[in-house]
Write an enzyme that holds these catalytic residues in place. Structure first.
Site, PDB file in Angstrom:
ATOM      1  N   LYS A 149       0.817  -1.223   0.000  1.00  0.00           N
ATOM      2  CA  LYS A 149       0.000   0.000   0.000  1.00  0.00           C
ATOM      3  C   LYS A 149       0.847   1.268   0.000  1.00  0.00           C
ATOM      4  O   LYS A 149       0.608   2.184  -0.797  1.00  0.00           O
ATOM      5  CB  LYS A 149      -0.929   0.016   1.230  1.00  0.00           C
ATOM      6  CG  LYS A 149      -2.023  -1.015   1.223  1.00  0.00           C
ATOM      7  CD  LYS A 149      -2.959  -0.835   2.404  1.00  0.00           C
ATOM      8  CE  LYS A 149      -2.294  -1.124   3.734  1.00  0.00           C
ATOM      9  NZ  LYS A 149      -1.957  -2.555   3.913  1.00  0.00           N
ATOM     10  N   THR A 150       1.812   1.326   0.903  1.00  0.00           N
ATOM     11  CA  THR A 150       2.597   2.559   1.027  1.00  0.00           C
ATOM     12  C   THR A 150       3.428   2.812  -0.225  1.00  0.00           C
ATOM     13  O   THR A 150       3.480   3.932  -0.743  1.00  0.00           O
ATOM     14  CB  THR A 150       3.504   2.500   2.266  1.00  0.00           C
ATOM     15  OG1 THR A 150       2.699   2.260   3.430  1.00  0.00           O
ATOM     16  CG2 THR A 150       4.260   3.801   2.443  1.00  0.00           C
TER      17      THR A 150
ATOM     18  N   GLU B 138      -3.712   5.885   1.629  1.00  0.00           N
ATOM     19  CA  GLU B 138      -3.800   4.465   1.917  1.00  0.00           C
ATOM     20  C   GLU B 138      -5.141   4.174   2.570  1.00  0.00           C
ATOM     21  O   GLU B 138      -5.606   4.926   3.425  1.00  0.00           O
ATOM     22  CB  GLU B 138      -2.681   4.050   2.869  1.00  0.00           C
ATOM     23  CG  GLU B 138      -1.317   4.065   2.246  1.00  0.00           C
ATOM     24  CD  GLU B 138      -0.265   3.462   3.155  1.00  0.00           C
ATOM     25  OE1 GLU B 138      -0.568   2.449   3.821  1.00  0.00           O
ATOM     26  OE2 GLU B 138       0.851   4.011   3.199  1.00  0.00           O
TER      27      GLU B 138
END
Length: 459
Positions: free
Chosen positions: A116-117, A160
């Site tokens: 995600k990051t 996110e």
């Protein structure tokens, strides 16, 4: 929902909390907060002039506060929550405030078990280089942004969508990226099926005109897509993907690949990052940034803090820190590390007793090919022990292969002492985990400097 303008954040230094507080401040809201400890995130917010106190006390809740903002990690008996309830102030989850911010912009939400990051950072880099001036809220620091948040004046917002505690259902987006879905965060979920159900609920509640960008290679995502009613664009290594990846060349210093006839060059290594980059490219394309325009943003992306981050090098020994804390992440990180062609000395700190208990069998077979594996005691993240500790992981690894070079060093000082005695020039020391395993790096580098360069130490 409409968000109150005077917000007090409890645990404001947390990754997700500090990003939301930063953007709220730049949106003109009045923001205050507290945290148990000082940190770079806290100091960044204090540097903006935000009143952030260290320690949790009822007196720290400003008289003008209109709502309290918390994360799932904040216990209900926190004295500031008790004070807020005494005053009749609403207690909002971080995701509710983030959802309100996202509703005001043309927003992207990036969710999934892994990546995600990095994917959010890549998408942000594309939009910034394309002149879109996005707002950005990440779960980790992006060195090129100077932190984990950016307040832009453009129409887009990248965030996110954390699936770990089911709170992503409070978010709002026009484009959602789903990188992958595996069993994790089982302290909040029954199993993978429940994770898929929650993500499907989030997606199916998106406003009309929304789209999903999903990795068709992932089994969990395939199961998800059978349950969503929103238009889907797929990406992956499969020939059937809408954004099909080919001509991949993985190198120690980055990767090259093609998608839709466009050659993409990355400065971050590993096949997992090729997938992350393609997700970002596809999402940007849906927002009007063509793949050719995305090339510069993807090439300029140099990584996220604690994602295969080189901390230092002494006498040919390189220390790299990585956030990998799930078996799939460990395997992907090791695959990237092997591209360097160096002996790998892995130091792994299990994160959460619940994760270790649920995935111990998978962890035990995730470290193949390393020259040595050092296992630290479990980073609890506030959880009570579950009866399965890091020592049990070491025992399981040995039972599978009695010759496997694994050592149990419950204390970091023990791990540093072992590494100091065993590493040699040319080795890669790879720190793995989402806890505080990164604290091994500097003392180890200092000890290696004393060992290999004593003259430099005495100069």
């Amino acid at each position: 929902m409409k968000c109150p303008q005077n917000l007090h954040f409890i645990g404001i230094g947390g990754a997700g909390m500090s990003a939301v507080a930063y953007v709220c401040h730049h949106e003109g809201m009045r923001v205050s907060g507290t945290d148990a400890h000082a940190s770079p995130a806290v100091r960044r917010l204090q540097g903006l002039g935000l009143p952030v106190e260290i320690g949790h006390h009822a007196a720290h809740v400003p008289l003008e506060a209109q709502a309290i903002v918390v994360s799932t990690a904040v216990p209900r008996d926190n004295p500031e929550i008790v004070e807020a309830e005494r005053r009749g102030l609403p207690v909002m989850h971080r995701s509710e405030v983030l959802g309100a911010l996202m509703a005001q912009k043309d927003s992207f939400a990036v969710t999934g078990t892994h990546g995600k990051t990095t994917t959010s950072g890549m998408l942000s880099s594309i939009l910034i280089e394309a002149g879109k001036d996005p707002s950005v809220l990440l779960g980790g620091d992006l060195p090129s942004m100077g932190g984990n948040a950016r307040a832009g004046k453009g129409p887009h917002l990248v965030a996110e969508a954390d699936e770990s505690d089911k709170s992503l259902v409070n978010l709002c987006a026009r484009i959602v990226i789903v990188t992958n879905l595996e069993g994790d965060h089982l302290e909040h979920y029954r199993d993978l099926d429940e994770i898929i159900d929650v993500v499907a609920k989030f997606i199916n509640a998106l406003p009309q005109g929304s789209s999903v960008v999903a990795c068709i290679d992932d089994a969990g995502v395939k199961k998800l897509l059978a349950n969503v009613r929103v238009p889907v664009v797929t990406y992956g290594l499969s020939d059937s993907a809408d954004y099909s990846i080919d001509a991949i060349e993985l190198k120690a210093t980055g990767s090259t690949f093609q998608v839709r006839g466009c050659e993409i060059n990355l400065q971050v290594s590993g096949q997992h990052n090729v997938l992350n980059a393609t997700a970002a490219l596809a999402a940007a394309d849906l927002a009007g940034v063509a793949p050719q325009e995305s090339r510069l943003g993807l090439f300029s992306f140099t990584g996220v803090k604690r994602r295969f981050q080189t901390v230092g090098q002494v006498a040919g020994v390189t220390v790299v820190d990585d956030y990998a804390h799930h078996p799939s992440e460990v395997k992907a990180t090791l695959a990237a590390a092997r591209l360097l062609g160096r002996p790998i000395r892995a130091v792994f700190q299990p994160h959460r007793h619940s994760r270790l208990q649920a995935l111990i069998g998978e962890f035990a077979t995730s470290f193949s090919g390393v020259s040595s594996l050092t296992v630290l005691s479990t980073y609890s993240a506030g959880e009570a022990p579950r009866g399965v500790d890091a020592g049990a992981l070491v025992d399981l690894v040995r039972s599978i292969d009695p010759t496997f070079p694994v050592n149990y060093c419950p204390q970091m000082s023990q791990a540093i002492e072992y590494l100091l005695e065993s590493v040699a020039p040319g080795d890669l020391v790879l720190l793995l985990g989402a806890g505080d395993v990164y604290l091994v790096a500097q003392p180890l580098l200092g000890a290696l400097e004393s060992r290999f360069n004593p003259a430099a130490q005495s100069a």
